[in-house]
Design a protein around this motif. Structure first.
Motif, PDB file in Angstrom:
ATOM      1  N   GLU A  74      -6.086   4.250   3.094  1.00 34.97           N
ATOM      2  CA  GLU A  74      -6.676   3.126   2.363  1.00 34.97           C
ATOM      3  C   GLU A  74      -6.914   1.934   3.280  1.00 34.97           C
ATOM      4  O   GLU A  74      -7.932   1.238   3.175  1.00 34.97           O
ATOM      5  CB  GLU A  74      -5.768   2.703   1.204  1.00 34.97           C
ATOM      6  CG  GLU A  74      -6.335   1.536   0.409  1.00 34.97           C
ATOM      7  CD  GLU A  74      -5.359   0.964  -0.600  1.00 34.97           C
ATOM      8  OE1 GLU A  74      -5.775   0.094  -1.378  1.00 34.97           O
ATOM      9  OE2 GLU A  74      -4.191   1.378  -0.597  1.00 34.97           O
ATOM     10  N   GLN A  77      -1.256   8.223   2.731  1.00 36.20           N
ATOM     11  CA  GLN A  77      -2.305   7.705   1.847  1.00 36.20           C
ATOM     12  C   GLN A  77      -2.519   6.203   2.043  1.00 36.20           C
ATOM     13  O   GLN A  77      -3.645   5.708   1.967  1.00 36.20           O
ATOM     14  CB  GLN A  77      -1.944   8.003   0.395  1.00 36.20           C
ATOM     15  CG  GLN A  77      -1.972   9.489   0.069  1.00 36.20           C
ATOM     16  CD  GLN A  77      -1.594   9.760  -1.378  1.00 36.20           C
ATOM     17  OE1 GLN A  77      -1.751   8.904  -2.253  1.00 36.20           O
ATOM     18  NE2 GLN A  77      -1.089  10.952  -1.640  1.00 36.20           N
ATOM     19  N   ALA A  95       0.831  -1.203   0.000  1.00 33.65           N
ATOM     20  CA  ALA A  95       0.000   0.000   0.000  1.00 33.65           C
ATOM     21  C   ALA A  95       0.866   1.254   0.000  1.00 33.65           C
ATOM     22  O   ALA A  95       0.566   2.228  -0.701  1.00 33.65           O
ATOM     23  CB  ALA A  95      -0.938  -0.013   1.212  1.00 33.65           C
TER      24      ALA A  95
END
Length: 302
Positions: A32, A28, A19
């Motif tokens: 997620e 970020q 990720a």
């Protein structure tokens, strides 16, 4: 030899690293994964400790791969992408799909909708979607399971099941008290409700009046509608006399919202209503709804 499965650590560590690598951002990646930034940072650090190599170079406001990190990311990202794709496919098959039925707005509104309560009572576990549309929909390309089509026998596709034929009778709301009134007098005193479709002359008053020997009789007025169900709704509201397609107005007759005017025998036409199944081997839920529609049609014909 590859590393034994027992020595592979939690997939969470790999997922956190991938990720971050996909966005080159811990912030970020945390959003997620619905984690905090510190939790994601700990996952990456734990993975580095497990592997014994640095995977990321952390700058003041930037992140970059080490050579080992870039190599590991390429393999891990591809593997996780494959897992995501397979997961989505399996999950989509697991989800319950509704049974979609397409029919004209008249058939949907006048024949199907009054029976949906009975369908739900008989099959409470089914999800059904009605796609009411006067356009002929392609069952395969538009993801439709069943269709009720109105056409003559020669135009019905192979495998179509005949549900019921077409009988046309004059109908009106009982409040107009026309059951014992001669046809000429009733026409002269009341408004005729007209389905404005020249392609269906048997559903228009000109042909009917001609067959009754009343071609020269002038009605009190004429109201025209471009949708057949509007004609029947107007008749059920006592606004005039309509030409009822007997199968479609059956529920209105049963509940006393309309009555048949005994001016002449019901007119039979070559058009009929047909059930079409989109797949040669439909899934179980589709087959159940198809059987239910056929049973309802047989009951309505009795």
């Amino acid at each position: 030899m590859p590393t034994p499965l027992v020595r592979l650590h939690s997939l969470d560590l790999v997922r956190g690293f991938v990720a971050v690598g996909r966005r080159m951002s811990i912030t970020q990646a945390a959003e997620e994964l619905c984690l905090t930034q510190s939790a994601v940072s700990r996952q990456v650090a734990a993975l580095e400790e497990t592997l014994g190599v640095k995977l990321l170079v952390r700058g003041h406001r930037s992140i970059s791969f080490t050579a080992e990190g870039e190599r590991f990311f390429r393999v891990a990202d591809a593997a996780l992408q494959q897992l995501q794709d397979v997961w989505e496919t399996l999950d989509r098959h697991r989800e319950k799909r509704p049974v979609t039925i397409t029919a004209s707005t008249g058939v949907a509104g006048l024949w199907l909708l009054p029976r949906l309560g009975a369908l739900h009572a008989a099959h409470p576990d089914l999800d059904v979607r009605i796609a009411a549309n006067n356009r002929l929909m392609d069952l395969r390309t538009e993801d439709v399971d069943l269709a009720i089509r109105y056409c003559p026998a020669h135009a019905a596709p192979e495998g179509a099941v005949r549900l019921f034929g077409e009988q046309v009778v004059p109908v009106a709301h009982p409040s107009l008290a026309l059951a014992g009134v001669p046809a000429r007098e009733a026409v002269e005193r009341h408004v005729l409700l007209e389905f404005d479709d020249p392609k269906r002359p048997w559903l228009q008053w000109a042909d009917t009046l001609q067959s009754l020997g009343l071609g020269r009789v002038k009605p009190r007025g004429v109201l025209r509608f471009n949708q057949y169900e509007q004609v029947i709704h107007a008749a059920a509201a006592g606004q005039g006399i309509a030409l009822g397609r007997r199968a479609l107005v059956a529920s209105h007759l049963l509940k006393g919202r309309l009555e048949v005017l005994p001016w002449a025998p019901a007119l039979e036409h070559e058009y009929a209503y047909w059930l079409i199944v989109g797949e040669a081997a439909p899934r179980h839920d589709v087959a159940r709804v198809a059987r239910w529609i056929e049973e309802e049609a047989r009951g309505a014909a009795r």
